[in-house]
Design a protein around this motif. Structure first.
Motif, PDB file in Angstrom:
ATOM      1  N   ALA A 191      -1.550   3.235   3.429  1.00  0.00           N
ATOM      2  CA  ALA A 191      -0.036   3.054   2.877  1.00  0.00           C
ATOM      3  C   ALA A 191       0.897   3.113   3.942  1.00  0.00           C
ATOM      4  O   ALA A 191       1.752   2.198   3.974  1.00  0.00           O
ATOM      5  CB  ALA A 191       0.101   4.338   1.982  1.00  0.00           C
ATOM      6  N   SER A 192       0.594   3.961   4.928  1.00  0.00           N
ATOM      7  CA  SER A 192       1.284   4.146   5.974  1.00  0.00           C
ATOM      8  C   SER A 192       1.424   2.895   6.934  1.00  0.00           C
ATOM      9  O   SER A 192       2.718   2.470   7.589  1.00  0.00           O
ATOM     10  CB  SER A 192       0.931   5.251   7.070  1.00  0.00           C
ATOM     11  OG  SER A 192      -0.389   5.016   7.635  1.00  0.00           O
ATOM     12  N   ALA A 193       0.474   1.966   6.833  1.00  0.00           N
ATOM     13  CA  ALA A 193       0.471   0.792   7.628  1.00  0.00           C
ATOM     14  C   ALA A 193       1.337  -0.341   6.943  1.00  0.00           C
ATOM     15  O   ALA A 193       1.994  -1.260   7.709  1.00  0.00           O
ATOM     16  CB  ALA A 193      -0.966   0.063   7.893  1.00  0.00           C
ATOM     17  N   ILE A 194       1.806  -0.116   5.730  1.00  0.00           N
ATOM     18  CA  ILE A 194       2.582  -0.996   5.054  1.00  0.00           C
ATOM     19  C   ILE A 194       4.213  -0.372   4.903  1.00  0.00           C
ATOM     20  O   ILE A 194       4.853  -0.852   3.805  1.00  0.00           O
ATOM     21  CB  ILE A 194       2.281  -1.543   3.589  1.00  0.00           C
ATOM     22  CG1 ILE A 194       1.606  -0.398   2.692  1.00  0.00           C
ATOM     23  CG2 ILE A 194       1.236  -2.508   3.796  1.00  0.00           C
ATOM     24  CD1 ILE A 194       1.295  -0.666   1.306  1.00  0.00           C
ATOM     25  N   GLY A 195       4.260   0.663   5.676  1.00  0.00           N
ATOM     26  CA  GLY A 195       5.578   1.020   5.977  1.00  0.00           C
ATOM     27  C   GLY A 195       5.957   2.564   4.797  1.00  0.00           C
ATOM     28  O   GLY A 195       7.203   2.663   4.669  1.00  0.00           O
ATOM     29  N   ILE A 196       5.028   2.897   4.383  1.00  0.00           N
ATOM     30  CA  ILE A 196       5.203   3.850   3.390  1.00  0.00           C
ATOM     31  C   ILE A 196       5.316   5.376   4.006  1.00  0.00           C
ATOM     32  O   ILE A 196       4.245   5.585   4.878  1.00  0.00           O
ATOM     33  CB  ILE A 196       4.153   3.962   2.302  1.00  0.00           C
ATOM     34  CG1 ILE A 196       4.247   2.617   1.518  1.00  0.00           C
ATOM     35  CG2 ILE A 196       4.259   5.359   1.259  1.00  0.00           C
ATOM     36  CD1 ILE A 196       3.232   2.451   0.353  1.00  0.00           C
ATOM     37  N   ASN A 197       6.237   6.182   3.901  1.00  0.00           N
ATOM     38  CA  ASN A 197       6.330   7.260   4.425  1.00  0.00           C
ATOM     39  C   ASN A 197       5.671   8.313   3.539  1.00  0.00           C
ATOM     40  O   ASN A 197       6.331   8.925   2.555  1.00  0.00           O
ATOM     41  CB  ASN A 197       7.990   7.610   4.533  1.00  0.00           C
ATOM     42  CG  ASN A 197       8.027   9.062   5.229  1.00  0.00           C
ATOM     43  OD1 ASN A 197       7.168   9.948   5.245  1.00  0.00           O
ATOM     44  ND2 ASN A 197       9.444   9.250   5.623  1.00  0.00           N
TER      45      ASN A 197
END
Ligand SMILES: Nc1ncnc2c1ncn2[C@@H]1O[C@H](COP(=O)(O)OP(=O)(O)OP(=O)(O)O)[C@@H](O)[C@H]1O
Ligand SMILES: [Mg+2]
Lengths: 327, 240
Positions: A191-197
């Motif tokens: 998730a974080s790698a696709i820009g999710i905080n």
């Protein structure tokens, strides 16, 4: 992709049926009370499901939000004789504030530690609200003469809260927030790698979830006219049942908690009344044990819950019928 | 101007120096190959660029900004996409929903995200499995889904970590075509890690070779292939 219509015809049908129920049947007050509890549990189960089922943050302390919502209605009444009905405004908001503060601590924890953190929070509140008598009247609880004798007005109010809860989930799950919740549940690193905080969206999920649990708590005080810390912050009767309602019906499904609520209220009632008087009294003390077995059964055989594994259940029943016919 | 610069980047894991004082530049629009034997630190370099781990020392500059201390999600939003060598599909979501989740990074509406998803599905030839659960895809599909998710975030720089590993020859050709198209059609700069020499030598403009976390050489594919240290690192010192 969620291409299906936002609200299906059968969903509208179910809602209208629920609205019409009191006009169709002449229920005894006992049954009316059960109906209210079923809908109350739909709210709590759906709220739990949003955080745990959709976002993967398995709360063992949903009683914290329920209880704080109940006291948000109760404390102003106890201290200043403010009408508990204001709780329907403050209950949700107070729970959101609690959820935000709690999130600062528990979202640093993952998996079982998150579960334990939320459990501890509810227990701390239970103890604190028992101690601070000047604020909460301690273990004596807060008592209030309910507004109406008839149960039906309460039924429609909790039905409106349930509709709000379910609509919230439906709206959110079609938006960015919903997709982010699911991504966080599936794999936080991905998730974080696709820009999710992740921490931001966990807070949002917690906020929405705690809001509706707090509303349920406020409603509980308005309807029952009595709260004490042992009841509204209860681990076994609130936090654990929230989980059961969520998982028996089906984690991460819209209608799972509704099915779960019906099953749980019926089960609870069956045990509480010792099988409606047909079994010896000690049976009613067995409910925690049976609920435990039920959790194990669901996790082992129906990991998707009754709604999630409906196809599986149907197939099994169908096969059985076929083999019986052959005999 | 170079789009990404690593300046004296070092990463220690306890006593192990996985990346040791590595520096390189990536030019806008190029495909840079990153090669090295198993355990030489390639994946770790990617993990440092998108801040899965903090660097022990050194700086990482992206488009003129120092991103060394930015968070992983912020780096994705700045325009660096990556794939994972050990794939990380969102297992219980459909392939399309995996891409939707990534597309929401740039699109605020459902319709917008859906449009991007359709484009990416088509571009990565995943349209026929769009509604399958990602966890059930065969390895070629999961590798391709890694690329698809990264593309849906509309990166300007893409880090590909062994996206061709485990593919059969036909799948390999398809993968190479897709990677080439990412640069030529979408104009995305690429750093590619790959063990399959056929892929890396064909596809890269330049190659940066490391061993034991340390740079051994950098140059055109032909230069690097002829470098004795590279040959030794890959084939052992017996080979001459
Ligand atoms: N999180 C970690 N903690 C400790 N050591 C690590 C960690 N990640 C990588 N390493 C070590 O760092 C070294 C470099 O690993 P890395 O995965 O970057 O190699 P690689 O070049 O990608 O190898 P491969 O070609 O096998 O993928 C290895 O010795 C590895 O064991
Ligand atoms: Mg690697």
């Amino acid at each position: 992709m969620h291409n299906d219509k936002f609200i299906s015809k059968s969903e509208i049908g179910i809602f209208i049926f629920a609205l019409a129920l009191p006009f169709i049947f002449d229920f005894s007050p006992y049954i009316q009370g059960l109906l209210i509890f079923v809908v109350l549990w739909v709210v709590l189960g759906t709220s739990w499901n949003l955080l745990a089922g959709y976002t993967g943050q398995v709360s063992f302390g949903h009683a914290a939000f329920f209880g704080i919502g109940a006291y948000a209605a109760g404390v102003p009444f106890f201290l200043f004789k403010v009408s508990p009905w204001w709780g329907l405004l403050f209950g949700g908001i107070t729970a959101v504030i609690l959820g935000y503060l709690l999130g600062i601590v528990v979202f640093r924890l993952r998996g079982p530690y998150f579960a334990l953190g939320t459990l501890a929070a509810a227990e701390i509140l239970r103890i604190a609200f028992g101690q601070e008598e000047w604020l909460t009247n301690g273990h004596n609880g807060i008592l209030y003469m309910t507004t109406w004798v008839s149960k039906y007005p309460y039924y429609f109010i909790i039905l409106a809260i349930a509709a709000g809860t379910i609509l919230t989930v439906k709206v959110v799950m079609r938006r960015r927030e919903g997709y982010y919740f699911l991504s966080i549940r599936e794999d936080e690193d991905a998730a974080s790698a696709i820009g999710i905080n992740a921490s931001k969206y966990k807070n949002i999920s917690m906020g929405l979830s705690s809001f509706w649990a707090g509303m349920a708590g406020a409603f509980y005080f308005i309807y029952m006219g009595f709260i004490d810390p042992e009841t509204v912050f209860a681990l076994h009767n609130i936090s654990i049942i929230s989980i059961l309602v969520g998982i028996i019906g089906g984690v991460g499904t819209i209608w799972g908690p509704a099915i779960g609520a019906i099953i749980m209220v019926l089960l609870q009632e069956t045990f509480r009344s010792a099988f409606f008087g047909f079994a010896p009294q000690w049976v009613s003390g067995m409910h925690a044990f049976v609920f435990g077995l039920l959790v194990i059964f669901v996790i082992l055989y129906l990991p998707g819950g009754v709604v999630g594994d409906w196809d599986l259940i149907r197939k099994k029943l169908h096969l059985k019928r076929k083999s019986e016919m052959k005999k | 101007m170079s789009i990404l610069s690593l300046k004296n980047v070092t990463k220690n894991f306890g006593g192990l120096t996985a990346v040791n004082n590595v520096s390189f530049d990536v030019e806008e629009g190029e495909i840079l190959g990153l090669i090295g034997p198993n355990g030489s630190g390639k994946t770790t370099i990617f993990n440092l660029i998108n801040h899965f781990f903090p660097v022990s020392s050194g700086d990482i500059i992206f488009k003129g900004n120092n991103i060394t201390h930015k968070k992983t999600h912020e780096i994705a939003m700045l325009g660096i996409g990556r794939t994972f060598q050990v794939v990380k599909p969102l297992k219980r979501l459909s392939v399309a929903d995996n891409i939707m989740a990534a597309a929401f990074s740039r699109e605020s509406t459902f319709e917008g995200a859906k449009r991007v998803t359709r484009e990416v599905l088509e571009f990565t030839h995943l349209d026929h499995v769009a509604h399958q659960k990602a966890g059930g895809l065969p390895i070629a599909g999961r590798k391709r889904l890694e690329i698809a998710k990264a593309l849906a975030t509309r990166p300007t720089l893409l880090l590909l970590d062994e996206t061709a590993a485990g593919l059969n020859p036909a799948e390999l050709d398809e993968a190479i075509d897709i990677i080439r198209a990412i640069r030529s059609d979408l104009g995305i700069t690429i750093i590619i890690v790959e063990h399959i020499m056929k892929v890396i030598m064909n596809i890269s403009d330049r190659i940066h070779a490391i061993a034991y976390g340390t740079t051994i050489t950098e140059g055109s594919p032909a230069e690097v292939a002829a470098n004795p240290t590279v040959i030794e690192a890959y084939l052992g010192s017996d080979y001459h």
